[in-house]
Design a protein around this motif. Sequence first.
Motif, PDB file in Angstrom:
ATOM      1  N   UNK A  84       0.780  -1.228   0.000  1.00  0.00           N
ATOM      2  CA  UNK A  84       0.000   0.000   0.000  1.00  0.00           C
ATOM      3  C   UNK A  84       0.810   1.276   0.000  1.00  0.00           C
ATOM      4  N   UNK A  85       2.123   1.168  -0.209  1.00  0.00           N
ATOM      5  CA  UNK A  85       2.975   2.356  -0.212  1.00  0.00           C
ATOM      6  C   UNK A  85       2.608   3.256  -1.387  1.00  0.00           C
ATOM      7  N   UNK A  86       2.556   4.575  -1.155  1.00  0.00           N
ATOM      8  CA  UNK A  86       2.290   5.479  -2.281  1.00  0.00           C
ATOM      9  C   UNK A  86       3.492   5.468  -3.236  1.00  0.00           C
ATOM     10  N   UNK A  87       3.209   5.340  -4.517  1.00  0.00           N
ATOM     11  CA  UNK A  87       4.266   5.275  -5.519  1.00  0.00           C
ATOM     12  C   UNK A  87       4.796   6.682  -5.785  1.00  0.00           C
ATOM     13  N   UNK A  88       6.112   6.807  -5.767  1.00  0.00           N
ATOM     14  CA  UNK A  88       6.737   8.094  -6.053  1.00  0.00           C
ATOM     15  C   UNK A  88       6.351   8.507  -7.471  1.00  0.00           C
ATOM     16  N   UNK A  89       5.877   9.726  -7.591  1.00  0.00           N
ATOM     17  CA  UNK A  89       5.430  10.246  -8.872  1.00  0.00           C
ATOM     18  C   UNK A  89       3.921  10.242  -9.027  1.00  0.00           C
ATOM     19  N   UNK A  90       3.214   9.505  -8.173  1.00  0.00           N
ATOM     20  CA  UNK A  90       1.746   9.432  -8.222  1.00  0.00           C
ATOM     21  C   UNK A  90       1.193  10.508  -7.295  1.00  0.00           C
ATOM     22  N   UNK A 117       2.420  -1.782   6.316  1.00  0.00           N
ATOM     23  CA  UNK A 117       3.706  -2.336   5.898  1.00  0.00           C
ATOM     24  C   UNK A 117       4.857  -1.362   6.060  1.00  0.00           C
ATOM     25  N   UNK A 118       4.556  -0.119   6.491  1.00  0.00           N
ATOM     26  CA  UNK A 118       5.601   0.892   6.628  1.00  0.00           C
ATOM     27  C   UNK A 118       6.374   0.659   7.911  1.00  0.00           C
ATOM     28  N   UNK A 119       7.598   0.141   7.738  1.00  0.00           N
ATOM     29  CA  UNK A 119       8.476  -0.104   8.886  1.00  0.00           C
ATOM     30  C   UNK A 119       9.257   1.156   9.221  1.00  0.00           C
ATOM     31  N   UNK A 120       9.650   1.265  10.453  1.00  0.00           N
ATOM     32  CA  UNK A 120      10.488   2.392  10.856  1.00  0.00           C
ATOM     33  C   UNK A 120      11.732   2.423   9.978  1.00  0.00           C
ATOM     34  N   UNK A 121      12.017   3.588   9.428  1.00  0.00           N
ATOM     35  CA  UNK A 121      13.186   3.819   8.582  1.00  0.00           C
ATOM     36  C   UNK A 121      13.266   2.818   7.418  1.00  0.00           C
TER      37      UNK A 121
END
Length: 144
Positions: A84-90, A117-121
Amino acid sequence: MLTRILLLGLSLGVIVAAQAVELTDEQRAAIEARIAPVGEVCLQGENCGGAPAAMGAVGAVAVIDGEGTYNMACLACHASGAAGAPIVGDSGSWAPRIAKGIDALYNSGINGIAGSGMMAKGGRADLSDEAVMAAVDFMIENSQ
């Protein structure tokens, strides 16, 4: 009979091993690329190749490379949309996140987002907060 089978198997193994030595440089490079490690461990204080910061003469961080950090720690998810990470450029997927403010984005990058799914760093505990913030800046600049 069992001894003959074992000797035959051993002989075949020696033949195969001898043939493996006759690989071309191109074949060896292809094999090395396939079995190369997919990651590395870099402990704080070690000079690890591809580090996101350029080191000065006395070892102090002179420049933090946001794009380098992105390529090293963020690209896998933020180029594909994994977890679910936002795609760079979108810009559409980044707009609501950017609207929350830069501090919220920095916090998400540094501390992760619980239940996602966003892990620290980005799973790279060896990164400094400043390197993560530079990567966040890079992603924002390329997603507006």
